[in-house]
Design an enzyme around this catalytic site. Structure first.
Site, PDB file in Angstrom:
ATOM      1  N   CYS A  26       6.530   2.991  -1.712  1.00 48.06           N
ATOM      2  CA  CYS A  26       4.660   3.294  -1.867  1.00 48.06           C
ATOM      3  C   CYS A  26       4.665   1.774  -0.680  1.00 48.06           C
ATOM      4  O   CYS A  26       5.577   0.762   0.162  1.00 48.06           O
ATOM      5  CB  CYS A  26       4.778   2.198  -3.197  1.00 48.06           C
ATOM      6  SG  CYS A  26       3.097   2.239  -3.264  1.00 48.06           S
ATOM      7  N   CYS A  63       2.121  -3.624  -5.928  1.00 49.44           N
ATOM      8  CA  CYS A  63       1.370  -4.533  -6.266  1.00 49.44           C
ATOM      9  C   CYS A  63       2.385  -5.088  -7.399  1.00 49.44           C
ATOM     10  O   CYS A  63       3.424  -5.071  -7.455  1.00 49.44           O
ATOM     11  CB  CYS A  63       1.518  -3.282  -7.282  1.00 49.44           C
ATOM     12  SG  CYS A  63      -0.166  -2.061  -6.633  1.00 49.44           S
ATOM     13  N   CYS A 107       4.134  -4.323 -10.510  1.00 44.92           N
ATOM     14  CA  CYS A 107       4.646  -3.058 -10.416  1.00 44.92           C
ATOM     15  C   CYS A 107       5.893  -2.704 -10.820  1.00 44.92           C
ATOM     16  O   CYS A 107       7.216  -3.578 -11.061  1.00 44.92           O
ATOM     17  CB  CYS A 107       5.111  -1.831  -9.022  1.00 44.92           C
ATOM     18  SG  CYS A 107       5.717  -0.525  -8.345  1.00 44.92           S
TER      19      CYS A 107
END
Length: 310
Positions: A32, A36, A39
């Site tokens: 990714c 975040c 996650c």
């Protein structure tokens, strides 16, 4: 006294074998471009199946009763600049004729040319957005450089209209956005569904010694989550997902096409469906079909059946 155990055990096995993979979430990559903090499917490997192998697995799932596929990650548009997911989307709609094909993405890498090429084969595009305050997005880790996540969301919304793709928003409610009022922004974006998740801890992914994230600081109580839902109760497309609803009600396939069992608060993989078949692998999925139905997992999910005002 041991006699009754036989039929009961047979019954349990019978129940397991009757699991149908109606709706499957295939996380074909863990890579990714965002970070975040909460996650729960992190970049532990960089493996992606060859395209033909992925297609073989998808065909097996269709033959076992799959009606909906959701491509997820990681970030699905990272692999071959979106070509990989595009070809899988086209294959699932054109060859397998699945009623519903969807993608969950952070939206940062999607270009209009992708919609031109593959939009007709995609039923639903879900974009993750946790806040309409760009500073909060940065705090969470949902961002990259100078890109404005919220501006991009509006652009993607328009492309979904232009290319007749149903638009959905996913939000993870956590310590940094739990006080926010998103009513106006969500109503303006007018998604077909707004999935609102309570931040979830998964051992080995976003909590614990071998985890790549420390999500503890993002976690909110059930009461906090309920207050957020109460504040947004007038948003008709809101679909709430508490930890309890979420944990076992998703069929998750990882990058090796193994079902991930979250029952013990971790993700324990089955063998790959490519090696043992769907029926043998799904027995280890920990999937709770009743909870899947209870959380409204089955809904009108083909864009052909949606009365959409594009």
């Amino acid at each position: 006294p041991a006699a009754p155990a036989g039929p009961r055990r047979e019954q349990e096995e019978l129940d397991d074998s009757s699991l149908t993979p109606t709706s499957v979430n295939y996380h074909f990559t863990r890579q990714c471009n965002y970070k975040c903090g909460f996650c729960f499917h992190t970049a532990k490997t960089s493996f992606v199946l060859p395209l033909e192998e992925a297609k073989r697995g998808l065909k097996m799932l269709k033959e076992a009763g799959m009606e909906k596929i959701n491509f997820s990650g990681g970030e699905p548009f990272l692999q071959d600049r979106g070509e990989f997911v595009g070809q899988l989307v086209q294959f699932c709609k054109q060859e397998l004729k699945l009623p519903s094909v969807s993608i969950v993405s952070n939206g940062s890498l999607i270009r209009e040319r992708w919609f031109k090429k593959y939009g007709e084969y995609l039923d639903i595009l879900a974009i993750s957005c946790d806040s309409f305050d760009e500073n909060v997005n940065v705090l969470i880790g949902r961002g990259q450089g100078k890109k404005n996540h919220v501006e991009n969301l509006h652009k993607l919304r328009q492309w979904c209209r232009d290319y007749a793709v149903a638009f959905k928003i996913n939000s993870v409610i956590n310590r940094f956005n739990v006080e926010e009022d998103m009513n106006e922004q969500i109503k303006a974006l007018y998604p077909v569904r707004w999935k609102v998740f309570q931040c979830l801890l998964i051992e080995g992914e976003n909590t614990g010694e071998d985890a790549l994230r420390e999500a503890e600081k993002f976690v909110i109580s059930d009461e906090d989550f309920e207050q957020f839902l109460e504040r947004h109760k007038d948003v008709s497309c809101l679909v709430p997902e508490s930890n309890q609803k979420m944990r076992d009600s998703y069929l998750i396939l990882d990058e090796y096409m193994r079902f991930l069992n979250c029952r013990n608060g971790r993700k324990e993989p089955s063998k790959s469906i490519l090696d043992v078949g769907v029926e043998a692998a799904i027995k280890f999925s920990g999937f709770d079909e009743m909870m899947f139905l209870k959380r409204g997992g089955k809904y009108v999910w083909s864009k052909a059946d949606m009365k959409l005002d594009w």
